[in-house]
Scaffold this motif. Structure first.
Motif, PDB file in Angstrom:
ATOM      1  N   GLY A 155      21.237   6.981  10.092  1.00 26.04           N
ATOM      2  CA  GLY A 155      21.032   7.195  11.631  1.00 26.04           C
ATOM      3  C   GLY A 155      21.114   5.958  12.383  1.00 26.04           C
ATOM      4  O   GLY A 155      22.232   5.340  12.766  1.00 26.04           O
ATOM      5  N   SER A 156      19.921   5.378  12.379  1.00 30.97           N
ATOM      6  CA  SER A 156      19.998   4.074  13.213  1.00 30.97           C
ATOM      7  C   SER A 156      20.809   3.091  12.838  1.00 30.97           C
ATOM      8  O   SER A 156      21.277   2.484  13.879  1.00 30.97           O
ATOM      9  CB  SER A 156      18.305   3.512  12.895  1.00 30.97           C
ATOM     10  OG  SER A 156      17.672   4.103  11.766  1.00 30.97           O
ATOM     11  N   ARG A 161      22.279   9.900   4.270  1.00 31.51           N
ATOM     12  CA  ARG A 161      21.928  10.311   5.522  1.00 31.51           C
ATOM     13  C   ARG A 161      21.496   9.273   6.521  1.00 31.51           C
ATOM     14  O   ARG A 161      20.300   8.619   6.339  1.00 31.51           O
ATOM     15  CB  ARG A 161      20.724  11.243   5.634  1.00 31.51           C
ATOM     16  CG  ARG A 161      20.825  12.430   4.573  1.00 31.51           C
ATOM     17  CD  ARG A 161      19.799  13.341   4.589  1.00 31.51           C
ATOM     18  NE  ARG A 161      18.515  12.475   4.487  1.00 31.51           N
ATOM     19  CZ  ARG A 161      17.994  12.083   2.928  1.00 31.51           C
ATOM     20  NH1 ARG A 161      18.267  12.522   2.147  1.00 31.51           N
ATOM     21  NH2 ARG A 161      16.916  11.451   3.081  1.00 31.51           N
ATOM     22  N   MET A 201      18.693   6.262   3.568  1.00 32.27           N
ATOM     23  CA  MET A 201      18.864   6.166   5.072  1.00 32.27           C
ATOM     24  C   MET A 201      18.983   4.938   5.150  1.00 32.27           C
ATOM     25  O   MET A 201      19.491   4.222   4.276  1.00 32.27           O
ATOM     26  CB  MET A 201      17.546   6.758   5.452  1.00 32.27           C
ATOM     27  CG  MET A 201      16.800   7.889   4.580  1.00 32.27           C
ATOM     28  SD  MET A 201      15.338   8.605   5.475  1.00 32.27           S
ATOM     29  CE  MET A 201      14.760   7.661   6.432  1.00 32.27           C
ATOM     30  N   SER A 202      19.169   4.473   6.570  1.00 27.74           N
ATOM     31  CA  SER A 202      19.737   3.101   7.003  1.00 27.74           C
ATOM     32  C   SER A 202      19.007   1.986   6.291  1.00 27.74           C
ATOM     33  O   SER A 202      19.579   1.155   5.841  1.00 27.74           O
ATOM     34  CB  SER A 202      19.326   3.083   8.492  1.00 27.74           C
ATOM     35  OG  SER A 202      19.940   4.025   9.114  1.00 27.74           O
ATOM     36  N   ILE A 262      18.700  18.401   7.967  1.00 27.06           N
ATOM     37  CA  ILE A 262      18.206  17.324   7.160  1.00 27.06           C
ATOM     38  C   ILE A 262      16.499  17.605   7.222  1.00 27.06           C
ATOM     39  O   ILE A 262      15.811  16.909   6.508  1.00 27.06           O
ATOM     40  CB  ILE A 262      18.728  16.182   7.368  1.00 27.06           C
ATOM     41  CG1 ILE A 262      18.188  15.582   8.663  1.00 27.06           C
ATOM     42  CG2 ILE A 262      20.128  16.076   7.078  1.00 27.06           C
ATOM     43  CD1 ILE A 262      18.600  13.933   8.926  1.00 27.06           C
ATOM     44  N   LYS A 318      20.288  12.769  15.280  1.00 29.04           N
ATOM     45  CA  LYS A 318      18.934  13.014  15.961  1.00 29.04           C
ATOM     46  C   LYS A 318      18.630  12.153  17.093  1.00 29.04           C
ATOM     47  O   LYS A 318      17.818  12.824  18.013  1.00 29.04           O
ATOM     48  CB  LYS A 318      17.937  13.557  15.030  1.00 29.04           C
ATOM     49  CG  LYS A 318      17.583  12.048  14.268  1.00 29.04           C
ATOM     50  CD  LYS A 318      16.365  12.405  13.206  1.00 29.04           C
ATOM     51  CE  LYS A 318      15.876  11.165  12.748  1.00 29.04           C
ATOM     52  NZ  LYS A 318      14.929  11.270  11.366  1.00 29.04           N
ATOM     53  N   TYR A 319      19.137  10.970  17.030  1.00 26.95           N
ATOM     54  CA  TYR A 319      18.652   9.881  17.977  1.00 26.95           C
ATOM     55  C   TYR A 319      19.398   9.926  19.299  1.00 26.95           C
ATOM     56  O   TYR A 319      18.909   9.199  20.390  1.00 26.95           O
ATOM     57  CB  TYR A 319      18.421   8.552  17.458  1.00 26.95           C
ATOM     58  CG  TYR A 319      17.963   8.269  16.162  1.00 26.95           C
ATOM     59  CD1 TYR A 319      16.473   8.189  15.877  1.00 26.95           C
ATOM     60  CD2 TYR A 319      18.499   8.108  14.982  1.00 26.95           C
ATOM     61  CE1 TYR A 319      15.967   8.164  14.848  1.00 26.95           C
ATOM     62  CE2 TYR A 319      17.950   7.775  13.867  1.00 26.95           C
ATOM     63  CZ  TYR A 319      16.752   7.967  13.798  1.00 26.95           C
ATOM     64  OH  TYR A 319      15.955   7.548  12.433  1.00 26.95           O
TER      65      TYR A 319
HETATM   66  C1  LIG Z   1      16.050  10.700  10.638  1.00 24.21           C
HETATM   67  C2  LIG Z   1      16.276  11.074   9.080  1.00 24.21           C
HETATM   68  C3  LIG Z   1      17.278  10.042   8.485  1.00 24.21           C
HETATM   69  C4  LIG Z   1      18.128   8.889   9.183  1.00 24.21           C
HETATM   70  O1  LIG Z   1      16.993   7.826   9.213  1.00 24.21           O
HETATM   71  P1  LIG Z   1      17.536   6.226   9.681  1.00 24.21           P
HETATM   72  O2  LIG Z   1      16.737   5.428   8.986  1.00 24.21           O
HETATM   73  O3  LIG Z   1      17.474   6.312  11.052  1.00 24.21           O
HETATM   74  O4  LIG Z   1      18.883   6.279   9.057  1.00 24.21           O
HETATM   75  C5  LIG Z   1      17.527  10.542   7.316  1.00 24.21           C
HETATM   76  N1  LIG Z   1      16.972  11.480   6.739  1.00 24.21           N
HETATM   77  C6  LIG Z   1      16.065  12.371   7.297  1.00 24.21           C
HETATM   78  C7  LIG Z   1      15.546  13.414   6.488  1.00 24.21           C
HETATM   79  C8  LIG Z   1      15.687  11.992   8.647  1.00 24.21           C
HETATM   80  O5  LIG Z   1      14.627  12.667   9.156  1.00 24.21           O
END
Ligand SMILES: *Cc1c(COP(=O)(O)O)cnc(C)c1O
Length: 235
Positions: free
Chosen positions: A226-227, A224, A208-209, A83, A40-41
């Motif tokens: 991202g960053s 999940r 997440m990250s 997500i 998404k980023y």
């Molecule tokens: C953006 C997002 C992530 C990823 O987040 P990061 O901290 O960047 O890894 C995971 N889950 C959901 C629901 C998100 O919106």
């Protein structure tokens, strides 16, 4: 190799190593944990780099962004994960792209998905979002209502619930995150006793990250991230 590609390659290697190490600590194989790369980023070129590097599970949290990227990458094999919280008026355009919907947070949404998927007799795999942090601002079913939610799932013809999804509180410590992830796993284990035959709760989408390693140690089957995949990439 471009800077973009080599930067993402390095980050992806590191994340995969950390996933494997966390899986090993919880007595599981790394293959038991799916990395959903949250694109998404970043733009399509970075998403394409991830695909080139063998990361075929991509996550988006806004429907328009999913539609746009899916269209731009129509020549690629991608397993798209949604997500974010899907609004009912976005269901129709989103469903055709989806491999898995992670954050179903109401029965009204599930009703609408089942109805629309019924028009084309397609199956929709979904996870139920549970509000494990207790933050009032967070989406998701309350843990206490989950037994009755699970009971209501028997009526669906197209929706296949495969597991639960949760997010740790934003302002909590890593120990808070661990407790919250553990609570999701324990909730899942309790629900297994009362599961109708058409419902499976094998998947736990959590981490997440900032917290994916403790999530894996607590039983996540999907993280999940991202960053952490895009560090060093200046937009
Ligand atoms: C953006 C997002 C992530 C990823 O987040 P990061 O901290 O960047 O890894 C995971 N889950 C959901 C629901 C998100 O919106």
């Amino acid at each position: 190799m471009t800077h973009l590609h080599s930067c993402i390659a390095d980050n992806l290697d590191r994340v995969r190593e950390r996933i494997a190490a966390a899986a090993a600590r919880s007595g599981r194989d790394a293959s038991a944990v799916t990395l959903v790369a949250v694109s998404k980023y970043v733009d399509v070129d970075a998403a394409r780099a991830l695909l080139d590097l063998g990361c075929k599970d991509l996550g988006e949290s806004r429907p328009q962004e999913l539609w746009r990227k899916a269209e731009a990458l129509v020549d690629q094999y991608v397993r798209w994960h949604f997500i974010g919280n899907l609004q009912r008026n976005k269901v129709r355009r989103t469903l055709p792209h989806l491999t898995l919907l992670h954050a179903c947070d109401s029965l009204r949404l599930l009703d609408e998905i089942d109805r629309i998927a019924g028009e084309t007799a397609s199956e929709v795999k979904a996870l139920l979002e549970v509000n494990i942090s207790g933050d009032a601002s967070k989406h998701g079913f309350r843990p206490a209502e989950m037994p009755s939610v699970i009971e209501s799932l028997t009526g669906y013809k197209q929706v296949q619930v495969r597991g639960l999804m949760g997010m740790a509180s934003l302002d909590g410590t890593i120990d808070d995150a661990r407790r919250e992830f553990e609570s999701l796993r324990l909730l899942r284990d309790r629900l297994l006793n009362e599961l109708p035959p058409e419902v499976e709760l094998k998947e736990l989408s959590m981490g997440m990250s900032g917290d994916f390693e403790v999530a894996i140690e607590e039983g996540a089957t999907m993280v999940r991230v991202g960053s952490a995949l895009f560090e060093g990439l200046e937009a």
